[in-house]
Design an enzyme around this catalytic site. Structure first.
Site, PDB file in Angstrom:
ATOM      1  N   GLU A   1       0.841  -1.203   0.000  1.00 51.71           N
ATOM      2  CA  GLU A   1       0.000   0.000   0.000  1.00 51.71           C
ATOM      3  C   GLU A   1       0.874   1.250   0.000  1.00 51.71           C
ATOM      4  OE1 GLU A   1      -2.979  -0.074   3.073  1.00 51.71           O
ATOM      5  OE2 GLU A   1      -3.880  -1.901   2.304  1.00 51.71           O
TER       6      GLU A   1
ATOM      7  N   HIS B   1      -7.825   1.913   1.009  1.00 57.81           N
ATOM      8  CA  HIS B   1      -7.856   1.646   2.466  1.00 57.81           C
ATOM      9  C   HIS B   1      -8.752   2.673   3.171  1.00 57.81           C
ATOM     10  CE1 HIS B   1      -5.386  -0.365   5.872  1.00 57.81           C
ATOM     11  NE2 HIS B   1      -6.558   0.008   6.346  1.00 57.81           N
TER      12      HIS B   1
HETATM   13  P1  NAD Z   1     -11.899  -8.747  15.785  1.00 58.42           P
HETATM   14  O1  NAD Z   1     -10.725  -9.182  16.561  1.00 58.42           O
HETATM   15  O2  NAD Z   1     -13.085  -8.239  16.513  1.00 58.42           O
HETATM   16  O3  NAD Z   1     -12.341  -9.986  14.864  1.00 58.42           O
HETATM   17  C1  NAD Z   1     -11.444 -10.776  14.136  1.00 58.42           C
HETATM   18  C2  NAD Z   1     -12.034 -12.178  14.069  1.00 58.42           C
HETATM   19  O4  NAD Z   1     -11.232 -12.977  13.211  1.00 58.42           O
HETATM   20  C3  NAD Z   1     -12.047 -12.880  15.433  1.00 58.42           C
HETATM   21  O5  NAD Z   1     -13.361 -13.289  15.772  1.00 58.42           O
HETATM   22  C4  NAD Z   1     -11.146 -14.090  15.239  1.00 58.42           C
HETATM   23  O6  NAD Z   1     -11.593 -15.211  15.960  1.00 58.42           O
HETATM   24  C5  NAD Z   1     -11.236 -14.303  13.754  1.00 58.42           C
HETATM   25  N1  NAD Z   1     -10.127 -15.086  13.217  1.00 58.42           N
HETATM   26  C6  NAD Z   1      -8.823 -15.047  13.592  1.00 58.42           C
HETATM   27  N2  NAD Z   1      -8.120 -15.956  12.883  1.00 58.42           N
HETATM   28  C7  NAD Z   1      -9.010 -16.557  12.050  1.00 58.42           C
HETATM   29  C8  NAD Z   1      -8.883 -17.576  11.079  1.00 58.42           C
HETATM   30  N3  NAD Z   1      -7.706 -18.166  10.829  1.00 58.42           N
HETATM   31  N4  NAD Z   1      -9.990 -17.942  10.390  1.00 58.42           N
HETATM   32  C9  NAD Z   1     -11.194 -17.364  10.632  1.00 58.42           C
HETATM   33  N5  NAD Z   1     -11.375 -16.410  11.576  1.00 58.42           N
HETATM   34  C10 NAD Z   1     -10.294 -16.002  12.267  1.00 58.42           C
HETATM   35  O7  NAD Z   1     -11.400  -7.658  14.723  1.00 58.42           O
HETATM   36  P2  NAD Z   1     -12.303  -6.646  13.864  1.00 58.42           P
HETATM   37  O8  NAD Z   1     -12.394  -5.357  14.593  1.00 58.42           O
HETATM   38  O9  NAD Z   1     -13.524  -7.349  13.412  1.00 58.42           O
HETATM   39  O10 NAD Z   1     -11.312  -6.367  12.638  1.00 58.42           O
HETATM   40  C11 NAD Z   1     -11.019  -7.376  11.693  1.00 58.42           C
HETATM   41  C12 NAD Z   1      -9.902  -6.911  10.780  1.00 58.42           C
HETATM   42  O11 NAD Z   1     -10.289  -5.794  10.009  1.00 58.42           O
HETATM   43  C13 NAD Z   1      -8.618  -6.466  11.510  1.00 58.42           C
HETATM   44  O12 NAD Z   1      -7.513  -7.124  10.963  1.00 58.42           O
HETATM   45  C14 NAD Z   1      -8.419  -5.020  11.176  1.00 58.42           C
HETATM   46  O13 NAD Z   1      -7.074  -4.671  11.007  1.00 58.42           O
HETATM   47  C15 NAD Z   1      -9.171  -4.883   9.865  1.00 58.42           C
HETATM   48  N6  NAD Z   1      -9.680  -3.530   9.742  1.00 58.42           N
HETATM   49  C16 NAD Z   1      -9.597  -2.922   8.518  1.00 58.42           C
HETATM   50  C17 NAD Z   1     -10.078  -1.638   8.360  1.00 58.42           C
HETATM   51  C18 NAD Z   1      -9.963  -0.929   7.038  1.00 58.42           C
HETATM   52  O14 NAD Z   1      -9.782   0.279   7.022  1.00 58.42           O
HETATM   53  N7  NAD Z   1     -10.116  -1.596   5.913  1.00 58.42           N
HETATM   54  C19 NAD Z   1     -10.664  -0.973   9.452  1.00 58.42           C
HETATM   55  C20 NAD Z   1     -10.745  -1.641  10.687  1.00 58.42           C
HETATM   56  C21 NAD Z   1     -10.252  -2.926  10.806  1.00 58.42           C
HETATM   57  C1  MLT Z   2      -7.405  -0.090  11.234  1.00 63.63           C
HETATM   58  O1  MLT Z   2      -6.603  -0.998  11.428  1.00 63.63           O
HETATM   59  O2  MLT Z   2      -7.997   0.497  12.128  1.00 63.63           O
HETATM   60  C2  MLT Z   2      -7.728   0.241   9.831  1.00 63.63           C
HETATM   61  O3  MLT Z   2      -6.895  -0.330   8.927  1.00 63.63           O
HETATM   62  C3  MLT Z   2      -8.055   1.660   9.579  1.00 63.63           C
HETATM   63  C4  MLT Z   2      -6.929   2.642   9.528  1.00 63.63           C
HETATM   64  O4  MLT Z   2      -6.272   2.884  10.510  1.00 63.63           O
HETATM   65  O5  MLT Z   2      -6.716   3.235   8.491  1.00 63.63           O
END
Ligand code: NAD
Ligand code: MLT
Length: 544
Positions: free
Chosen positions: A277, A296
């Protein structure tokens, strides 16, 4: 370095001023809070890199970041006063956690502030992908009117497969009901009984892949989830499936996705995140007509940025003034005296949890943790939290921390049974843990040598003296002469150095168990070669 509570006491007495450096663009809500807090001096300089960043944070007590600043070992070394790294967001993959922990720097994130926004972006992606909205708009803007070219697919009665059923996955599932979709979920660390949501069917990954018209991933990026969706998984999917990744680049293998798109198995993909990225302009996925994407933007809403900005600012201030440590991903929350005594115990119990998670199989159902000896004069809850953090972190990544580990475990349907006894057996103080999973009950025990060095002293029936540090090969083997030599030869010829080693056995000539600490990593091919040894029954890598 003083503990936070000691630091808090000092600051109350002397009215010490703390320097908070904000190195990424942070919403005004958090900046305002920092500026209006007595005893906080804010320096807001987003975008600095390299030497400029190192110079700027030299005097900082705390640094607040989003995802742009890379807090590397060098940056941490340069920040000589640094006590806190606050991440406005979830992922802390831009922070060298090991280096921070080693320096006793608290790393904290804001795991809930952007859940809703990320789930909403996921649905924007699903809808836009189904109805080819971005492609149709580009065509329209070029003066075209090609209605039949942009015929889409309806969501009603289709199946959505949600991989990872944490905060965002559950929120995504909630919206699916509004579209009349069937929801299939895969999350090996969540038991179906612990989920209150109705109309959700839990299934093994392969079954989900066979049923789903849409597959969306919501797991953290961990070694286990890297390439979770690759060539083999695409081969199982329905022809015409659509893929969404708003979690982390690399969970869906980009090359395999491109091939599946080119073969026509995948009808479209929506990507918010990429392995690299920003992605290169000529990234073939971005050039593919069936792919849509965003840079993102999961958390890029006014509300989410306001939430994470204010949350991180409040957390950092509370921690600096020694009031409370919330959402720390690396350090337990303890008062000054308990911290001094319990910190090495917390390191031990977290490692016992990590060991259990990596060594044993199945969904965790129950944890029985028994503390013995004088150490039980202190509150044991932080040690149990540290154990659960270790146990859950291979599944939950950075979203599980010392503060939320116990509720997170309970939410997953794990029963926790903590007990203490002042009576001692082989060790003056010890922690003994039975973990019951869907495949059995497993036992580990640890203690501290010299009140500070963590040791694993029993695994199952095997007495051990293992140092839980770095990379360890855990080998179940026949107790026959020559085993050590054979394994040593394989490691040696592949340039893997053995640092420490301990062996346990039940009875001469039967089965034995070895924990071999190595410097650096063990490449997959070396592990395979070890597996081919006749005397080896099973081998696993445990990373502490
Ligand atoms: P969370 O911890 O609440 O949920 C993650 C889930 O994944 C958990 O329930 C866990 O048991 C499950 N998990 C772990 N390993 C696994 C596997 N091998 N197979 C299946 N399930 C599995 O986290 P969240 O707040 O729901 O966030 C999830 C992801 O989204 C994080 O990695 C975070 O970095 C990403 N995220 C991205 C953005 C973005 O801007 N695109 C924003 C926020 C979060
Ligand atoms: C996060 O991990 O919270 C997301 O990727 C969002 C971000 O910080 O841009």
């Amino acid at each position: 370095m003083p503990t936070l509570a000691e630091q808090g006491e000092k600051s109350r007495v002397t009215q010490e001023t703390f320097n908070v450096f904000v190195s990424d663009k942070l919403d005004a809500s958090g900046l305002r809070f920092l500026e209006q807090t007595n005893g906080i001096r804010v320096s807001n300089k987003p975008g600095l890199k390299g030497q400029e960043l190192k110079d700027a944070i030299r005097g900082a007590d705390a640094i607040i970041i989003r995802s742009e600043t890379k807090v590397t070992r060098e940056v941490i070394e340069a920040a000589v006063r640094l006590k806190i790294i606050g991440r406005a967001g979830v992922g802390v993959d831009n922070v060298d956690l090991e280096a921070a922990t080693k320096r006793g720097i608290i790393v904290m994130n804001t795991p809930e502030g952007n859940t809703k926004s990320t789930a909403e972006l996921t649905w924007s992606m699903i809808l836009a992908l189904s109805r080819k909205v971005p492609q149709a708009f580009v065509s329209l803007r070029q003066g075209e009117w090609k209605r039949s070219q942009f015929t889409g697919a309806e969501l009603y009665r289709k199946a959505i497969g949600i991989i990872g059923f944490g905060r965002i996955g559950r929120e995504v599932a909630r919206f699916a009901a509004a579209f009349g979709m069937k929801v299939v979920v895969y999350d090996p660390f969540i038991s179906a009984e612990s989920v209150k949501q109705v109309n959700v069917t839990f299934a093994p990954l392969n079954d989900l892949l066979k049923q789903a018209d849409y597959v969306t991933v919501h797991t953290p990026l961990t070694p286990e989830t890297t390439n979770l969706i690759g060539k083999e998984q695409f081969a199982l999917m329905k022809k015409g499936v659509r893929i969404v990744n708003c979690a982390r680049g690399g969970i869906v293998n980009e090359e395999a996705l491109l091939s599946a798109l080119n073969e026509g198995r995948v009808a479209g993909a929506a990507l918010d995140v990429f392995i690299e990225e920003p992605p290169k302009k000529d990234n073939p996925l971005l050039q593919h007509p069936a792919v849509i994407g965003t840079p993102h933007l999961g958390a890029a809403t006014v509300e989410a940025q306001e939430n994470v900005s204010l949350e991180v600012a409040e957390q950092v201030v509370d921690a600096l003034f020694g009031k409370e440590i919330r959402n720390s991903v690396n350090i337990p929350s303890l008062d000054a005296e308990s911290a001094r005594v319990l910190r090495p115990w917390a390191v031990l119990t977290e490692k016992l949890g990590l060991l259990q998670a990596q060594l044993f199989e199945g969904d965790v159902k129950r944890v029985e943790i028994r503390y013995s000896g004088e150490v039980t004069a202190y509150k044991m809850a932080p040690l149990t939290a540290a154990f659960l953090k270790g146990l859950l972190s291979p599944m939950c990544g950075e979203s599980v921390n010392f503060i939320n580990a116990i509720p997170t475990a309970r939410e997953r349907g794990i029963t926790i049974d903590e007990s203490t006894t002042t009576a001692t057996e082989d060790f003056a103080n010890a922690v003994a843990v039975h973990v019951t999973t869907s495949s059995g009950t497993y036992f580990v025990m640890g203690t501290l040598f010299g009140n500070k060095e963590a040791r694993i002293v029993r695994i199952g029936d095997y007495d051990m003296d293992a140092i839980p540090h770095g990379t360890v090969l855990a080998v179940t083997n026949d107790d026959k002469p020559g085993f050590i030599g054979e394994i040593g030869t394989i490691l040696g010829k592949n340039g893997v150095n053995i640092a420490e080693m301990t062996l346990g056995r039940r009875q001469e000539g039967k089965t034995a168990f070895a924990m071999i600490n190595v410097d650096g990593n063990v490449p997959a091919k070396v592990l395979e070669e070890i597996r081919t040894l006749k005397k080896v029954q099973a081998v696993k890598i445990v990373r502490f």
